[in-house]
Design a protein around this motif. Structure first.
Motif, PDB file in Angstrom:
ATOM      1  N   SER A 283       0.808  -1.220   0.153  1.00 47.04           N
ATOM      2  CA  SER A 283      -0.009   0.106   0.000  1.00 47.04           C
ATOM      3  C   SER A 283       0.811   1.299  -0.098  1.00 47.04           C
ATOM      4  O   SER A 283       2.075   1.259   0.476  1.00 47.04           O
ATOM      5  CB  SER A 283      -0.788   0.106   1.338  1.00 47.04           C
ATOM      6  N   LEU A 284       0.434   2.271  -0.544  1.00 47.86           N
ATOM      7  CA  LEU A 284       1.007   3.800  -0.497  1.00 47.86           C
ATOM      8  C   LEU A 284      -0.280   4.606  -0.328  1.00 47.86           C
ATOM      9  O   LEU A 284      -1.208   4.407  -0.925  1.00 47.86           O
ATOM     10  CB  LEU A 284       1.898   3.864  -1.790  1.00 47.86           C
ATOM     11  N   ARG A 285       0.120   5.871   0.157  1.00 42.64           N
ATOM     12  CA  ARG A 285      -0.975   6.967   0.300  1.00 42.64           C
ATOM     13  C   ARG A 285      -0.272   8.042  -0.337  1.00 42.64           C
ATOM     14  O   ARG A 285       0.777   8.562   0.113  1.00 42.64           O
ATOM     15  CB  ARG A 285      -1.191   7.182   1.687  1.00 42.64           C
ATOM     16  N   LEU A 286      -0.713   8.665  -1.571  1.00 43.94           N
ATOM     17  CA  LEU A 286      -0.158   9.611  -2.162  1.00 43.94           C
ATOM     18  C   LEU A 286      -1.134  11.059  -1.555  1.00 43.94           C
ATOM     19  O   LEU A 286      -2.386  11.106  -1.301  1.00 43.94           O
ATOM     20  CB  LEU A 286      -0.440   9.589  -3.468  1.00 43.94           C
ATOM     21  N   SER A 287      -0.301  12.302  -1.465  1.00 44.73           N
ATOM     22  CA  SER A 287      -0.932  13.434  -0.890  1.00 44.73           C
ATOM     23  C   SER A 287      -0.739  14.499  -2.107  1.00 44.73           C
ATOM     24  O   SER A 287       0.091  14.449  -2.900  1.00 44.73           O
ATOM     25  CB  SER A 287      -0.281  14.013   0.213  1.00 44.73           C
ATOM     26  N   CYS A 288      -1.890  15.486  -2.198  1.00 46.26           N
ATOM     27  CA  CYS A 288      -1.840  16.585  -3.070  1.00 46.26           C
ATOM     28  C   CYS A 288      -2.496  17.642  -2.353  1.00 46.26           C
ATOM     29  O   CYS A 288      -3.403  17.738  -1.887  1.00 46.26           O
ATOM     30  CB  CYS A 288      -2.549  16.530  -4.472  1.00 46.26           C
TER      31      CYS A 288
ATOM     32  N   VAL B  43      -5.671  16.706  -0.535  1.00 51.39           N
ATOM     33  CA  VAL B  43      -6.520  15.375  -0.762  1.00 51.39           C
ATOM     34  C   VAL B  43      -5.492  14.022  -0.922  1.00 51.39           C
ATOM     35  O   VAL B  43      -4.164  14.228  -1.140  1.00 51.39           O
ATOM     36  CB  VAL B  43      -7.285  15.413  -2.305  1.00 51.39           C
ATOM     37  N   TYR B  44      -5.912  12.953  -0.477  1.00 54.63           N
ATOM     38  CA  TYR B  44      -5.191  11.958  -0.412  1.00 54.63           C
ATOM     39  C   TYR B  44      -5.564  10.674  -1.520  1.00 54.63           C
ATOM     40  O   TYR B  44      -6.808  10.554  -1.594  1.00 54.63           O
ATOM     41  CB  TYR B  44      -5.077  11.337   0.914  1.00 54.63           C
ATOM     42  N   LEU B  45      -4.579   9.995  -2.113  1.00 59.95           N
ATOM     43  CA  LEU B  45      -5.128   8.603  -2.622  1.00 59.95           C
ATOM     44  C   LEU B  45      -4.468   7.512  -2.145  1.00 59.95           C
ATOM     45  O   LEU B  45      -3.347   7.305  -2.070  1.00 59.95           O
ATOM     46  CB  LEU B  45      -4.626   8.869  -4.312  1.00 59.95           C
ATOM     47  N   GLN B  46      -5.476   6.721  -1.228  1.00 53.47           N
ATOM     48  CA  GLN B  46      -4.911   5.607  -0.690  1.00 53.47           C
ATOM     49  C   GLN B  46      -5.040   4.618  -1.725  1.00 53.47           C
ATOM     50  O   GLN B  46      -6.131   4.264  -1.988  1.00 53.47           O
ATOM     51  CB  GLN B  46      -5.742   5.086   0.621  1.00 53.47           C
ATOM     52  N   MET B  47      -3.885   3.893  -1.886  1.00 53.42           N
ATOM     53  CA  MET B  47      -3.796   2.688  -2.780  1.00 53.42           C
ATOM     54  C   MET B  47      -3.369   1.446  -2.052  1.00 53.42           C
ATOM     55  O   MET B  47      -2.251   1.400  -1.523  1.00 53.42           O
ATOM     56  CB  MET B  47      -2.590   2.875  -3.984  1.00 53.42           C
ATOM     57  N   ASP B  48      -4.268   0.452  -2.161  1.00 50.24           N
ATOM     58  CA  ASP B  48      -4.216  -0.941  -1.532  1.00 50.24           C
ATOM     59  C   ASP B  48      -3.866  -1.928  -2.614  1.00 50.24           C
ATOM     60  O   ASP B  48      -4.340  -1.870  -3.758  1.00 50.24           O
ATOM     61  CB  ASP B  48      -5.066  -1.238  -0.546  1.00 50.24           C
TER      62      ASP B  48
ATOM     63  N   LYS C 128     -10.757  -1.016  -9.260  1.00 53.52           N
ATOM     64  CA  LYS C 128     -11.325  -2.239  -8.909  1.00 53.52           C
ATOM     65  C   LYS C 128     -11.587  -2.191  -7.286  1.00 53.52           C
ATOM     66  O   LYS C 128     -11.371  -3.299  -6.560  1.00 53.52           O
ATOM     67  CB  LYS C 128     -10.648  -3.574  -9.194  1.00 53.52           C
ATOM     68  N   GLY C 129     -11.879  -1.114  -6.647  1.00 51.09           N
ATOM     69  CA  GLY C 129     -12.115  -1.101  -5.372  1.00 51.09           C
ATOM     70  C   GLY C 129     -10.632  -0.931  -4.591  1.00 51.09           C
ATOM     71  O   GLY C 129     -10.580  -1.109  -3.193  1.00 51.09           O
ATOM     72  N   ARG C 130      -9.690  -0.716  -5.077  1.00 56.46           N
ATOM     73  CA  ARG C 130      -8.182  -0.755  -4.316  1.00 56.46           C
ATOM     74  C   ARG C 130      -7.863   0.540  -3.923  1.00 56.46           C
ATOM     75  O   ARG C 130      -7.096   0.780  -3.197  1.00 56.46           O
ATOM     76  CB  ARG C 130      -7.220  -1.439  -5.533  1.00 56.46           C
ATOM     77  N   PHE C 131      -8.368   1.591  -4.482  1.00 54.45           N
ATOM     78  CA  PHE C 131      -7.832   2.829  -4.344  1.00 54.45           C
ATOM     79  C   PHE C 131      -9.073   3.570  -3.716  1.00 54.45           C
ATOM     80  O   PHE C 131     -10.202   3.666  -4.162  1.00 54.45           O
ATOM     81  CB  PHE C 131      -7.514   3.701  -5.619  1.00 54.45           C
ATOM     82  N   THR C 132      -8.804   4.747  -2.757  1.00 57.32           N
ATOM     83  CA  THR C 132      -9.770   5.578  -2.040  1.00 57.32           C
ATOM     84  C   THR C 132      -9.320   6.772  -1.885  1.00 57.32           C
ATOM     85  O   THR C 132      -8.105   6.967  -1.726  1.00 57.32           O
ATOM     86  CB  THR C 132      -9.994   4.916  -0.936  1.00 57.32           C
ATOM     87  N   ILE C 133     -10.203   7.772  -2.350  1.00 55.45           N
ATOM     88  CA  ILE C 133      -9.905   9.275  -2.015  1.00 55.45           C
ATOM     89  C   ILE C 133     -10.478   9.636  -0.833  1.00 55.45           C
ATOM     90  O   ILE C 133     -11.336   9.170  -0.127  1.00 55.45           O
ATOM     91  CB  ILE C 133     -10.706  10.067  -3.206  1.00 55.45           C
ATOM     92  N   SER C 134      -9.724  10.484  -0.234  1.00 55.36           N
ATOM     93  CA  SER C 134     -10.049  10.970   0.941  1.00 55.36           C
ATOM     94  C   SER C 134      -9.583  12.640   1.006  1.00 55.36           C
ATOM     95  O   SER C 134      -8.825  12.841   0.141  1.00 55.36           O
ATOM     96  CB  SER C 134      -9.666  10.332   2.374  1.00 55.36           C
ATOM     97  N   LYS C 135      -9.990  13.428   1.843  1.00 53.22           N
ATOM     98  CA  LYS C 135      -9.826  14.831   1.952  1.00 53.22           C
ATOM     99  C   LYS C 135      -9.675  15.462   3.289  1.00 53.22           C
ATOM    100  O   LYS C 135     -10.347  14.970   4.225  1.00 53.22           O
ATOM    101  CB  LYS C 135     -10.908  15.749   1.025  1.00 53.22           C
ATOM    102  N   ASP C 136      -8.837  16.322   3.558  1.00 53.41           N
ATOM    103  CA  ASP C 136      -8.602  17.015   4.834  1.00 53.41           C
ATOM    104  C   ASP C 136      -8.619  18.607   4.468  1.00 53.41           C
ATOM    105  O   ASP C 136      -7.806  19.381   3.938  1.00 53.41           O
ATOM    106  CB  ASP C 136      -7.006  16.805   5.179  1.00 53.41           C
ATOM    107  N   SER C 137      -9.917  19.239   4.931  1.00 52.63           N
ATOM    108  CA  SER C 137     -10.264  20.478   4.676  1.00 52.63           C
ATOM    109  C   SER C 137      -9.437  21.375   5.427  1.00 52.63           C
ATOM    110  O   SER C 137      -9.323  22.392   4.968  1.00 52.63           O
ATOM    111  CB  SER C 137     -11.787  20.493   4.910  1.00 52.63           C
TER     112      SER C 137
END
Length: 126
Positions: A17-22, A78-83, A64-73
């Motif tokens: 897994s990795l989590r990318l940030s922007c 924004v984050y891309l969680q990749m599993d 295919k459900g492996r990646f998930t977006i989240s946000k920190d206002s």
């Protein structure tokens, strides 16, 4: 002037897994359509996910459900969680933004995004 700043890339084995940030300005975070794209060596840049701060994201089929977006206002980030990463996920990942109006069929069209980050490399070994 850098308007989008990505981080979080790296090298992981398959299944990892990795989590990318922007990170971005409040103006972009609040008003633009945002997206993650990726570009593998020798291939065209392709959309991974498109979203706004409010509303449901649109993911590419290969996610295919492996990646998930989240946000920190609070951080305009924004984050891309990749599993469950696969070697085929190896690419440079880019954060992108656009103020243009989109139809639902255009969310992952890279030509409609005019603000881009510098990219962060993701390498998945088999």
């Amino acid at each position: 002037q850098v308007q989008l700043m990505e981080s979080g890339g790296g090298s992981v084995p398959a299944g990892g897994s990795l989590r990318l940030s922007c990170s971005m300005s409040l103006r972009i975070f609040s008003n633009y359509r945002l997206a993650w794209f990726r570009q593998a060596a020798g291939k065209e840049r392709e959309g991974v996910v498109s979203f706004r701060v409010v509303g449901d994201p649109t993911y590419a089929g290969f996610v295919k459900g492996r990646f998930t977006i989240s946000k920190d206002s609070d951080k305009n980030t924004v984050y891309l969680q990749m599993d469950n990463l696969e070697p085929e996920d190896t690419a440079t990942y880019y954060c992108a933004a656009s103020a243009a109006p989109f139809s639902v069929f255009q969310f992952l069209d890279r030509t409609l995004y005019d603000v881009w980050g510098q990219g962060t490399q993701v390498t998945v070994s088999s």
